[in-house]
Design a protein around this motif. Sequence first.
Motif, PDB file in Angstrom:
ATOM      1  N   ILE A 188     -12.985  32.889 -42.684  1.00  0.00           N
ATOM      2  CA  ILE A 188     -14.451  32.808 -43.156  1.00  0.00           C
ATOM      3  C   ILE A 188     -14.791  33.684 -44.239  1.00  0.00           C
ATOM      4  N   LYS A 189     -15.716  33.265 -45.082  1.00  0.00           N
ATOM      5  CA  LYS A 189     -16.157  34.230 -46.061  1.00  0.00           C
ATOM      6  C   LYS A 189     -17.841  33.755 -46.265  1.00  0.00           C
ATOM      7  N   ALA A 190     -18.515  34.999 -46.465  1.00  0.00           N
ATOM      8  CA  ALA A 190     -19.770  34.749 -46.341  1.00  0.00           C
ATOM      9  C   ALA A 190     -20.410  34.889 -47.864  1.00  0.00           C
ATOM     10  N   GLU A 191     -21.323  34.068 -48.171  1.00  0.00           N
ATOM     11  CA  GLU A 191     -21.747  33.826 -49.433  1.00  0.00           C
ATOM     12  C   GLU A 191     -23.415  33.408 -49.359  1.00  0.00           C
ATOM     13  N   GLN A 192     -24.245  34.481 -50.058  1.00  0.00           N
ATOM     14  CA  GLN A 192     -25.643  34.205 -49.739  1.00  0.00           C
ATOM     15  C   GLN A 192     -26.155  34.129 -48.390  1.00  0.00           C
ATOM     16  N   GLY A 193     -25.543  34.849 -47.388  1.00  0.00           N
ATOM     17  CA  GLY A 193     -25.897  34.885 -45.963  1.00  0.00           C
ATOM     18  C   GLY A 193     -25.537  33.660 -45.209  1.00  0.00           C
ATOM     19  N   GLN A 194     -24.609  32.946 -45.671  1.00  0.00           N
ATOM     20  CA  GLN A 194     -24.142  31.851 -44.803  1.00  0.00           C
ATOM     21  C   GLN A 194     -22.477  31.845 -44.866  1.00  0.00           C
ATOM     22  N   ASP A 195     -22.100  31.658 -43.628  1.00  0.00           N
ATOM     23  CA  ASP A 195     -20.379  31.708 -43.485  1.00  0.00           C
ATOM     24  C   ASP A 195     -20.043  30.079 -43.939  1.00  0.00           C
ATOM     25  N   TYR A 196     -18.899  30.504 -44.831  1.00  0.00           N
ATOM     26  CA  TYR A 196     -17.997  29.141 -45.215  1.00  0.00           C
ATOM     27  C   TYR A 196     -16.692  29.446 -44.890  1.00  0.00           C
ATOM     28  N   PRO A 197     -16.061  28.380 -44.445  1.00  0.00           N
ATOM     29  CA  PRO A 197     -14.481  28.421 -44.637  1.00  0.00           C
ATOM     30  C   PRO A 197     -13.609  28.542 -45.795  1.00  0.00           C
ATOM     31  N   SER A 198     -12.405  29.267 -45.509  1.00  0.00           N
ATOM     32  CA  SER A 198     -11.705  29.459 -46.848  1.00  0.00           C
ATOM     33  C   SER A 198     -10.728  28.380 -46.756  1.00  0.00           C
ATOM     34  N   HIS A 199      -9.999  28.030 -47.731  1.00  0.00           N
ATOM     35  CA  HIS A 199      -8.833  27.009 -47.838  1.00  0.00           C
ATOM     36  C   HIS A 199      -7.792  27.507 -47.076  1.00  0.00           C
ATOM     37  N   GLY A 200      -7.627  28.850 -46.346  1.00  0.00           N
ATOM     38  CA  GLY A 200      -6.888  29.007 -45.482  1.00  0.00           C
ATOM     39  C   GLY A 200      -6.860  28.594 -44.142  1.00  0.00           C
ATOM     40  N   LEU A 201      -8.255  28.557 -43.814  1.00  0.00           N
ATOM     41  CA  LEU A 201      -8.544  28.147 -42.554  1.00  0.00           C
ATOM     42  C   LEU A 201      -8.544  26.523 -42.193  1.00  0.00           C
TER      43      LEU A 201
END
Length: 460
Positions: A188-201
């Motif tokens: 997971i990666k954070a962007e502007q305070g929100q977590d998003y899944p990576s393509h790897g996940l």
Amino acid sequence: MSSEHPLWQDIQQGESKTLELKAQLPKGEQLAKTLVAFANTSGGKLVLGVNDQRQVVGIQADEFDLMDQVASLVHDQCQPTLLPNIYLETLQRKTLVVVQVYRGSQLPYHLKAKGRDTGTYVRLGATNRQASLEMIHELERQRLHQSFDEQIAWDASLQALDLTSLQNAFEKAGKPLDTARMRSLKLIKAEQGQDYPSHGLLILLGQYEQVEIKCSRFKGTDMTVFLDKKEYTGDLFSQLERTEAFIKNHLHLQAEILGLQRTETYEIPIPAIREALINAVVHRDYSNAGRDIKVGIYDDAVNIVSPGGLPNGLTLGDALAGRSEIRNKVIARVFRELGYIEQWGSGMARIREQCRQAGNPEPIFAETGDFVDIEFHRTVLPGRGVSSETSSEKSSEKSSEKLPPILELIQQDPKISAKALAEKLNISSRAVEKQIAQLKRDGKLERIGPAKGGYWKVKV
């Protein structure tokens, strides 16, 4: 003697991913395509003065004028700037011009006149191929030392993902999968305070159509007649498990009594096959949809084919020597964390060593175009004991005749939904649920994982 000269030995092996032979200077665009393709792939040498029959004919023009022409053509037609090493070699008392290009650091390289989108070329085998947009994006990621699986999957919701299969894999390894670990592994990666899944996940969870392994058992030594066929989707861990089981079902077993114990050994060492499958899953190209890993079992061989070629300019010789280049950094980190990978660059060496220790021929490793191919020889020794393949084929034929239709459908697609079963069987969803409940009570069907994200296991 020329036969001992390294360049002569290269010439005798013929054109390849890193070698092109020409009797004379190619036309400007043809020369530029070759050098751009070398720079985008694994580097290489263009040797002038050798014909198509690998005969040394030498340069018929003034060597220094020819070297100047090459330098001028490269400067005028290639972008970003290429700085090839241009030098002379003497073989069989004839002069050759060698143009050596190393893999560049300003990827992607292209023809100035055509621009990046249509003028980028890569080397596939002994040919130059125009790069697709997916390939161009991959080259750009390589320039930035990024991988596709590290990037954010903007269209996916982290909250909507079922992480059970991944959590179970970490729990089995005795490691918790908390948010901190998911961040450190770049799941997971954070962007502007929100977590998003990576393509790897999403790849690990089997969320993309290209995350699939197709297995086939063919009759004889070609692909004319199918004896068995399965397509495995879902999380990578269950795909590996089911693919290994499929291969085991079609290999011979040698039974031996040692003292009071009976031991059974497969004709191909299973640890070597497992290592090859892990290599295929970890190192394949996931950025290009519509391609999958294929496992083919023939009378004389087991073949595992992985899409994407060798990553990041790696040559087959480099890989066999133990050099490691990671295409999928997230997936590789997770598999290393879970103990599937012992150390980088050791997979091919272990596969060969395991086959040698078992008394088997070494497998054949090949890079064919944009695919990596591992072929294991099947060894049918005199006095083989139990044949799991014979029994599995018979049971497969028997089960295909006698299995209830619902189990046939589930066996074909272990993740099939009750709604889809009802539609295919032309019965109500309630009737499907009753049949499934009875099959579970009879021990013929087992649910692996949760209702959402799990799969069925047929046990007959």
